[in-house]
Design a protein around this motif. Structure first.
Motif, PDB file in Angstrom:
ATOM      1  N   GLY A  84       0.825  -1.224  -0.047  1.00  0.00           N
ATOM      2  CA  GLY A  84       0.101   0.170  -0.034  1.00  0.00           C
ATOM      3  C   GLY A  84       0.705   1.340   0.147  1.00  0.00           C
ATOM      4  N   GLU A  85       0.788   2.205   1.078  1.00  0.00           N
ATOM      5  CA  GLU A  85       1.317   3.334   0.957  1.00  0.00           C
ATOM      6  C   GLU A  85       2.523   3.177   2.276  1.00  0.00           C
ATOM      7  N   LYS A  86       2.797   2.082   2.761  1.00  0.00           N
ATOM      8  CA  LYS A  86       3.605   1.730   3.725  1.00  0.00           C
ATOM      9  C   LYS A  86       4.828   0.749   3.220  1.00  0.00           C
ATOM     10  N   LEU A  87       5.872   0.607   3.955  1.00  0.00           N
ATOM     11  CA  LEU A  87       7.027  -0.376   3.982  1.00  0.00           C
ATOM     12  C   LEU A  87       7.028  -1.558   4.778  1.00  0.00           C
ATOM     13  N   LYS A  88       6.874  -2.681   4.408  1.00  0.00           N
ATOM     14  CA  LYS A  88       7.204  -3.714   5.290  1.00  0.00           C
ATOM     15  C   LYS A  88       8.664  -4.491   4.822  1.00  0.00           C
ATOM     16  N   PHE A  89       9.188  -5.275   5.732  1.00  0.00           N
ATOM     17  CA  PHE A  89      10.527  -5.909   5.338  1.00  0.00           C
ATOM     18  C   PHE A  89      10.547  -7.262   5.025  1.00  0.00           C
ATOM     19  N   ALA A  90      11.241  -7.789   4.304  1.00  0.00           N
ATOM     20  CA  ALA A  90      11.438  -9.153   3.873  1.00  0.00           C
ATOM     21  C   ALA A  90      13.195  -9.554   4.036  1.00  0.00           C
ATOM     22  N   LYS A  91      13.243 -10.673   4.514  1.00  0.00           N
ATOM     23  CA  LYS A  91      14.452 -11.211   4.430  1.00  0.00           C
ATOM     24  C   LYS A  91      15.021 -11.313   3.029  1.00  0.00           C
ATOM     25  N   MET A  92      16.352 -11.029   2.734  1.00  0.00           N
ATOM     26  CA  MET A  92      17.001 -11.061   1.534  1.00  0.00           C
ATOM     27  C   MET A  92      17.041 -12.376   1.138  1.00  0.00           C
ATOM     28  N   GLY A  93      16.462 -12.924  -0.054  1.00  0.00           N
ATOM     29  CA  GLY A  93      16.815 -14.144  -0.649  1.00  0.00           C
ATOM     30  C   GLY A  93      17.274 -14.094  -1.865  1.00  0.00           C
ATOM     31  N   LYS A  94      17.165 -15.053  -2.684  1.00  0.00           N
ATOM     32  CA  LYS A  94      17.795 -15.090  -4.221  1.00  0.00           C
ATOM     33  C   LYS A  94      16.822 -14.847  -4.984  1.00  0.00           C
ATOM     34  N   LEU A  95      15.394 -14.642  -5.048  1.00  0.00           N
ATOM     35  CA  LEU A  95      14.330 -14.237  -5.795  1.00  0.00           C
ATOM     36  C   LEU A  95      13.853 -12.963  -5.618  1.00  0.00           C
ATOM     37  N   PHE A  96      13.468 -12.413  -6.731  1.00  0.00           N
ATOM     38  CA  PHE A  96      13.121 -11.243  -6.709  1.00  0.00           C
ATOM     39  C   PHE A  96      11.965 -10.924  -7.653  1.00  0.00           C
ATOM     40  N   ARG A  97      11.217  -9.747  -7.302  1.00  0.00           N
ATOM     41  CA  ARG A  97      10.182  -9.349  -8.277  1.00  0.00           C
ATOM     42  C   ARG A  97      10.186  -7.848  -8.264  1.00  0.00           C
ATOM     43  N   LYS A  98       9.671  -7.063  -9.462  1.00  0.00           N
ATOM     44  CA  LYS A  98       9.624  -5.788  -9.434  1.00  0.00           C
ATOM     45  C   LYS A  98       8.326  -5.209  -8.859  1.00  0.00           C
ATOM     46  N   ASN A  99       8.551  -4.187  -8.209  1.00  0.00           N
ATOM     47  CA  ASN A  99       7.224  -3.565  -7.586  1.00  0.00           C
ATOM     48  C   ASN A  99       6.595  -2.532  -8.375  1.00  0.00           C
ATOM     49  N   ARG A 100       5.584  -1.850  -8.189  1.00  0.00           N
ATOM     50  CA  ARG A 100       5.032  -0.859  -9.262  1.00  0.00           C
ATOM     51  C   ARG A 100       5.908   0.373  -9.528  1.00  0.00           C
ATOM     52  N   PHE A 101       7.108   0.192  -8.880  1.00  0.00           N
ATOM     53  CA  PHE A 101       8.196   1.651  -9.090  1.00  0.00           C
ATOM     54  C   PHE A 101       9.325   1.036  -9.778  1.00  0.00           C
ATOM     55  N   GLY A 102       9.227  -0.485 -10.403  1.00  0.00           N
ATOM     56  CA  GLY A 102      10.343  -1.287 -10.721  1.00  0.00           C
ATOM     57  C   GLY A 102      11.494  -1.489 -10.078  1.00  0.00           C
ATOM     58  N   ILE A 103      11.312  -1.448  -8.600  1.00  0.00           N
ATOM     59  CA  ILE A 103      12.274  -1.783  -7.561  1.00  0.00           C
ATOM     60  C   ILE A 103      12.370  -3.244  -7.314  1.00  0.00           C
ATOM     61  N   ASP A 104      13.368  -3.839  -7.147  1.00  0.00           N
ATOM     62  CA  ASP A 104      13.435  -5.418  -6.924  1.00  0.00           C
ATOM     63  C   ASP A 104      12.752  -5.620  -5.404  1.00  0.00           C
ATOM     64  N   GLU A 105      12.074  -6.439  -5.275  1.00  0.00           N
ATOM     65  CA  GLU A 105      11.595  -6.882  -3.825  1.00  0.00           C
ATOM     66  C   GLU A 105      11.714  -8.606  -3.546  1.00  0.00           C
ATOM     67  N   PRO A 106      12.261  -8.813  -2.471  1.00  0.00           N
ATOM     68  CA  PRO A 106      12.301 -10.325  -2.321  1.00  0.00           C
ATOM     69  C   PRO A 106      10.874 -11.140  -2.148  1.00  0.00           C
ATOM     70  N   ILE A 107      11.019 -12.059  -2.835  1.00  0.00           N
ATOM     71  CA  ILE A 107       9.628 -13.038  -2.688  1.00  0.00           C
ATOM     72  C   ILE A 107      10.017 -14.345  -1.734  1.00  0.00           C
ATOM     73  N   PHE A 108       8.686 -14.798  -1.468  1.00  0.00           N
ATOM     74  CA  PHE A 108       8.837 -15.941  -0.568  1.00  0.00           C
ATOM     75  C   PHE A 108       9.400 -15.951   0.741  1.00  0.00           C
ATOM     76  N   SER A 109       9.598 -14.505   1.211  1.00  0.00           N
ATOM     77  CA  SER A 109      10.112 -14.395   2.483  1.00  0.00           C
ATOM     78  C   SER A 109       8.868 -13.866   3.371  1.00  0.00           C
ATOM     79  N   PRO A 110       8.591 -14.052   4.724  1.00  0.00           N
ATOM     80  CA  PRO A 110       7.619 -13.513   5.443  1.00  0.00           C
ATOM     81  C   PRO A 110       7.879 -12.054   5.673  1.00  0.00           C
ATOM     82  N   LEU A 111       6.959 -11.149   5.737  1.00  0.00           N
ATOM     83  CA  LEU A 111       6.741  -9.622   5.933  1.00  0.00           C
ATOM     84  C   LEU A 111       7.195  -9.349   7.519  1.00  0.00           C
TER      85      LEU A 111
END
Length: 184
Positions: free
Chosen positions: A76-103
């Motif tokens: 939404g309009e805030k940030l959560k944090f996820a442990k860094m892993g090896k797999l990423f996806r781009k968010n709506r601003f094109g920034i890499d975010e980790p996937i498959f990690s708990p927030l």
């Protein structure tokens, strides 16, 4: 503010790749020299986007030293944090975010290293304008003495301006780290 932000983003993006890598190493040195990782186990950092300072050396150091390293995830309009892993996806601003990690919420971090567009000698920080860090860290302003997480802005020296005015919603940082300076 809009014009200043635009000007500083141009300056930040104009730094060439070899200089970015060299400045990233110096940034890590400043962080180590001033012991900002001391008493921290869970550390949030960012991967550079839009010309932000290089953080790969810091991320590698933290990972090899056994710290838990997290990256921001836009929710939404805030940030959560996820442990860094090896797999990423781009968010709506094109920034890499980790996937498959708990927030995880910001309040679970010991240290948050955040990007900025500009800063001044009084530790005022100018972000990209979306207010994501300020909204996420608004709880931080209510804490008095023992403040966790500690908050530090990371930037190139060229991003410093003579004076920034702070707004009531701006969450103050504990310091600014550049390749050559540590402002506390």
């Amino acid at each position: 503010m809009k014009e200043l932000r635009k000007k500083l983003r141009i300056i930040r993006k104009s730094i060439d790749t070899p200089t970015r890598k060299k400045q990233g190493k110096k940034l890590l040195y400043q962080c180590q020299k001033h012991a900002i990782f001391r008493n921290a186990k869970h550390i949030a950092i960012f991967t550079p986007n839009d010309g932000e300072i290089e953080t790969i050396d810091t991320i590698n150091f933290l990972t090899h030293q056994g710290y838990y390293v997290y990256l921001p995830i836009l929710v939404g309009e805030k940030l959560k944090f996820a442990k860094m892993g090896k797999l990423f996806r781009k968010n709506r601003f094109g920034i890499d975010e980790p996937i498959f990690s708990p927030l995880v919420g910001a309040h679970k971090m010991d240290l948050i290293l955040m990007p900025l567009v500009g800063f001044d000698a009084n530790k005022n920080r100018l972000g990209m304008g979306g207010g994501f860090y300020d909204k996420t860290l608004s709880f931080h302003t209510k804490l008095k003495n023992f403040r966790v997480p500690k908050l530090f802005g990371l930037a190139f020296d060229a991003q410093e301006v003579s004076r920034l005015s702070s707004q009531p919603w701006d969450v103050p940082v504990d310091g600014i780290v550049t390749p050559t300076r540590f402002i506390r």
